[in-house]
Design an enzyme around this catalytic site. Structure first.
Site, short mmCIF file in Angstrom:
data_model
loop_
_atom_site.label_atom_id
_atom_site.label_comp_id
_atom_site.label_asym_id
_atom_site.label_seq_id
_atom_site.Cartn_x
_atom_site.Cartn_y
_atom_site.Cartn_z
N ASN A 187 0.80 -1.23 0.00
CA ASN A 187 0.00 0.00 0.00
C ASN A 187 0.83 1.28 0.00
O ASN A 187 0.42 2.28 -0.56
CB ASN A 187 -1.01 -0.02 1.16
CG ASN A 187 -0.38 -0.33 2.49
OD1 ASN A 187 0.79 -0.73 2.56
ND2 ASN A 187 -1.13 -0.14 3.54
N GLU A 208 4.55 -4.52 11.90
CA GLU A 208 3.46 -3.55 11.66
C GLU A 208 2.37 -4.29 10.91
O GLU A 208 2.49 -4.50 9.70
CB GLU A 208 3.96 -2.39 10.79
CG GLU A 208 4.89 -1.44 11.48
CD GLU A 208 4.24 -0.73 12.65
OE1 GLU A 208 3.00 -0.68 12.72
OE2 GLU A 208 4.99 -0.25 13.51
N CYS A 232 -3.55 0.31 6.87
CA CYS A 232 -3.67 -0.58 8.03
C CYS A 232 -4.35 0.08 9.22
O CYS A 232 -5.06 -0.57 9.97
CB CYS A 232 -2.29 -1.07 8.43
SG CYS A 232 -1.09 0.24 8.59
N GLU A 268 7.48 2.17 14.98
CA GLU A 268 8.22 2.85 13.94
C GLU A 268 8.17 4.35 14.24
O GLU A 268 7.38 4.81 15.05
CB GLU A 268 7.62 2.55 12.56
CG GLU A 268 7.70 1.07 12.25
CD GLU A 268 7.66 0.74 10.76
OE1 GLU A 268 6.61 0.91 10.14
OE2 GLU A 268 8.72 0.29 10.24
O1 TXE Z 1 0.30 -9.11 2.60
P1 TXE Z 1 1.28 -10.19 3.14
P2 TXE Z 1 -0.34 -9.04 1.15
C1 TXE Z 1 -3.38 -7.13 4.59
C2 TXE Z 1 -4.61 -6.87 3.79
C3 TXE Z 1 -4.36 -7.67 2.55
C4 TXE Z 1 -3.60 -8.84 3.08
C5 TXE Z 1 -2.72 -9.51 2.10
O2 TXE Z 1 -5.73 -7.33 4.49
O3 TXE Z 1 -5.54 -8.06 1.95
O4 TXE Z 1 -2.81 -8.31 4.12
O5 TXE Z 1 -1.80 -8.60 1.53
C6 TXE Z 1 5.96 -10.97 2.36
N1 TXE Z 1 8.03 -14.81 5.04
N2 TXE Z 1 -2.41 -6.08 4.50
O6 TXE Z 1 -0.44 -10.35 0.46
O7 TXE Z 1 0.99 -11.50 2.56
C7 TXE Z 1 5.27 -10.60 1.07
O8 TXE Z 1 6.03 -11.01 -0.04
C8 TXE Z 1 8.49 -13.57 4.82
C9 TXE Z 1 -2.27 -5.31 5.65
O9 TXE Z 1 0.43 -8.00 0.46
O10 TXE Z 1 1.30 -10.04 4.62
C10 TXE Z 1 5.16 -9.09 1.23
O11 TXE Z 1 6.38 -8.45 0.87
N3 TXE Z 1 7.83 -12.67 4.09
C11 TXE Z 1 -1.03 -4.52 5.65
C12 TXE Z 1 4.92 -8.91 2.72
O12 TXE Z 1 5.39 -10.11 3.33
C13 TXE Z 1 6.65 -13.02 3.56
C14 TXE Z 1 -0.64 -3.92 4.37
C15 TXE Z 1 3.46 -8.68 3.09
O13 TXE Z 1 2.68 -9.73 2.54
C16 TXE Z 1 6.12 -14.31 3.76
C17 TXE Z 1 -0.82 -4.83 3.26
C18 TXE Z 1 6.87 -15.22 4.54
N4 TXE Z 1 6.43 -16.45 4.80
C19 TXE Z 1 -1.71 -5.86 3.36
N5 TXE Z 1 4.94 -14.37 3.11
C20 TXE Z 1 -1.04 -3.48 6.74
N6 TXE Z 1 -1.79 -3.73 7.78
O14 TXE Z 1 -0.37 -2.50 6.66
C21 TXE Z 1 4.73 -13.17 2.53
N7 TXE Z 1 5.77 -12.35 2.79
#
Ligand code: TXE
Length: 484
Positions: free
Chosen positions: A153, A250, A284, A458
């Site tokens: 985001n 976060e 978030c 942060e």
């Molecule tokens: O997040 P992910 P995604 C929420 C929001 C969204 C959902 C999925 O609800 O629909 O999360 O979004 C990396 N080990 N938020 O798929 O999966 C991944 O490659 C290490 C809330 O984008 O949590 C990416 O760079 N890393 C949020 C990062 O983690 C891993 C903002 C986030 O991915 C991993 C965005 C692993 N096993 C989405 N698996 C907020 N609250 O700010 C994935 N990643």
């Protein structure tokens, strides 16, 4: 659409690199669905090069005078401000967020973080602890190589918010952007080199979750800072625990925004709009559970709907556009599913709820009323432009309901009664609270969650604690006593 294809998929040791053996990453412009760049996910060789170069750079960087480190960060801040127009356009292409937002919220926010920690770098000192003759002094040391993992985001802001405090403390960083938005952090890496940072100090490794996971457990990684969802946070936290690595998490939220009877209604409505529709709801800390006092709910809804109807959806690069598309088609489907479930569970849809005809991953700003605490849309993070209105009668009741969630990232309230404002804030289980505002996150203030929303903070001086460690040095001034 002009080409935004980077010169390589990764930025390591001061230069773009690629390894075409890696799985493809398609960058899709969410407003049209067209592919604007194609990258390759990191292979083990890329990961190895990134960590090895960061390890080398960290030693060189930590040996600099702190003021010299600050100077480099300051130059990066200046470059971000100078290039804001160009960087904002890239941010809009990478994420689909409207240019009127990215011009003020992304590279500029990154610049503020870099400027803030540039100033702080030279002030990070230890202390002397007198012991009546003997004394102890402390040294604040960097951790080593830190791994940043980003969400989609805010790709520029997240990279800068993590890099700035890490580097100010003398660490190096390897940053893994979200596979959905791989472009912006590469630009930041270029700027570090232009500003005079040692090659390798801030490396960007693009890839999917597995690439990040392979780095989390690398013995050379001292700390992991993730912005993402709760399930990913749990996995990364558990993996980091194996090596007792430091972590900052976060994660998600389902934050309450409480509108008391005496609130300034127009301001409260402005806040509810910002707390739900900014960045098409993909934030978030959004205040997605809007608790409105039952005596004012009809007036609140009338004006909220009237104002929300005027929102301009469209091409993110058009300066008039106020609402862009969702980040991906998958995210749009997920949000549309929540909208359907909301209706099935009995919430009343009073605005939006549809995906407009035509290309791109758009969803109309959506408002539900008659939402109750146990409904799915009131419990789960939707991450889209969906605002839920719940009503309440009294203060104790609304505080208990606001806290009845696994999350604890943020909370906001509107009232003219300052005694009540502070009394309520003191009871809210949230890392960040706003009184008569919502979603402002200045770098000077700590930001982070409680409960399932995260670990660590942060921004502000608080982040220094999470990117450094204290060595305690005992100094004896007399003879050593021993029993025999
Ligand atoms: O997040 P992910 P995604 C929420 C929001 C969204 C959902 C999925 O609800 O629909 O999360 O979004 C990396 N080990 N938020 O798929 O999966 C991944 O490659 C290490 C809330 O984008 O949590 C990416 O760079 N890393 C949020 C990062 O983690 C891993 C903002 C986030 O991915 C991993 C965005 C692993 N096993 C989405 N698996 C907020 N609250 O700010 C994935 N990643």
């Amino acid at each position: 659409m002009k080409s935004v294809q980077p010169k390589g998929s990764h930025f390591i040791d001061g230069a773009y690199v690629d390894d075409t053996a890696g799985r493809e990453i398609s960058c899709v412009y969410a407003a049209t669905g067209e592919t604007v760049a194609t990258l390759h996910a990191a292979t083990p060789a890329i990961v190895e090069a990134a960590i090895a170069s960061a390890e080398r750079a960290q030693k060189e960087w930590a040996a600099l005078a702190p003021v010299a480190r600050g100077r480099v960060l300051r130059r990066v801040a200046d470059l971000l401000v100078e290039r804001n127009a160009e960087l904002s356009e890239l941010e809009s292409i990478d994420t689909g967020k409207p240019i009127q937002e990215t011009l003020v919220a992304d590279a500029t926010s990154g610049a503020e973080a870099l400027e803030y920690y540039a100033g702080l770098a030279a002030t990070l000192t230890g202390e002397t602890v007198p012991l009546g003759g003997d004394f102890v002094y402390t040294i604040r040391e960097p951790l080593g190589v830190c791994l940043g993992i980003g969400a989609w985001n805010y790709p520029t802001q997240i990279a800068a918010w993590k890099a700035a405090p890490a580097l100010a403390c003398g660490n190096a960083m390897v940053f893994k952007p979200s596979e959905v938005t791989p472009l912006c952090a590469l630009k930041l890496a270029e700027l570090f080199i232009e500003a005079g940072a040692p090659a390798g100090l801030f490396n960007v490794v693009n890839g999917y979750g597995d690439a990040a996971a392979s780095m989390v457990t690398d013995p050379r990684i001292a700390k992991v800072s993730l912005t993402g969802s709760v399930p990913t946070g749990q996995k990364v936290y558990a993996a980091a625990a194996e090596g007792l690595r430091h972590v900052t998490m976060e994660l998600g939220g389902k934050s309450p925004l409480i509108i008391f009877e005496d609130a300034d209604l127009e301001n409260a409505i402005s806040a509810a709009i910002n707390a739900n529709f900014y960045s098409t709801g993909q934030i978030c800390s959004n205040g997605t559970r809007v608790f409105v006092h039952e005596n004012i709910v009809e007036d609140f809804i009338e004006r909220l709907v009237e104002r929300s109807r005027t929102a301009i959806l469209g091409d993110p690069l058009d300066p008039d556009t106020q609402i862009g598309p969702m980040i991906t088609d998958a995210q749009r489907k997920k949000v549309l599913d929540y909208i359907r479930i909301g209706q099935e569970e009995g919430a009343e849809l009073i605005l939006g709820g549809h995906a407009p005809e035509g290309p791109g991953f758009f969803i109309e700003p959506t408002i539900f009323r008659n939402v109750t605490d146990e409904m799915t849309i009131a419990r789960e993070e939707i991450f889209g432009p969906v605002l839920s209105i719940l009503t309440f009668k009294d203060e104790d009741e609304v505080v208990a309901r606001a806290n009845d969630t696994q999350f604890g990232l943020a909370a906001g309230l509107f009232t003219k009664d300052f005694t009540r404002a502070h009394r309520v804030v003191a009871q809210l289980q949230a890392g960040t609270c706003w009184i008569n505002e919502y979603n402002l996150t200045p770098v000077e203030a700590p930001f982070g969650g409680v409960k399932m929303s995260g670990v660590g903070r942060e921004n502000s001086k608080a982040a220094i604690e999470h990117y450094s460690q204290v060595k305690s040095v005992y100094v004896a001034m007399g003879d050593v006593e021993a029993a025999f």
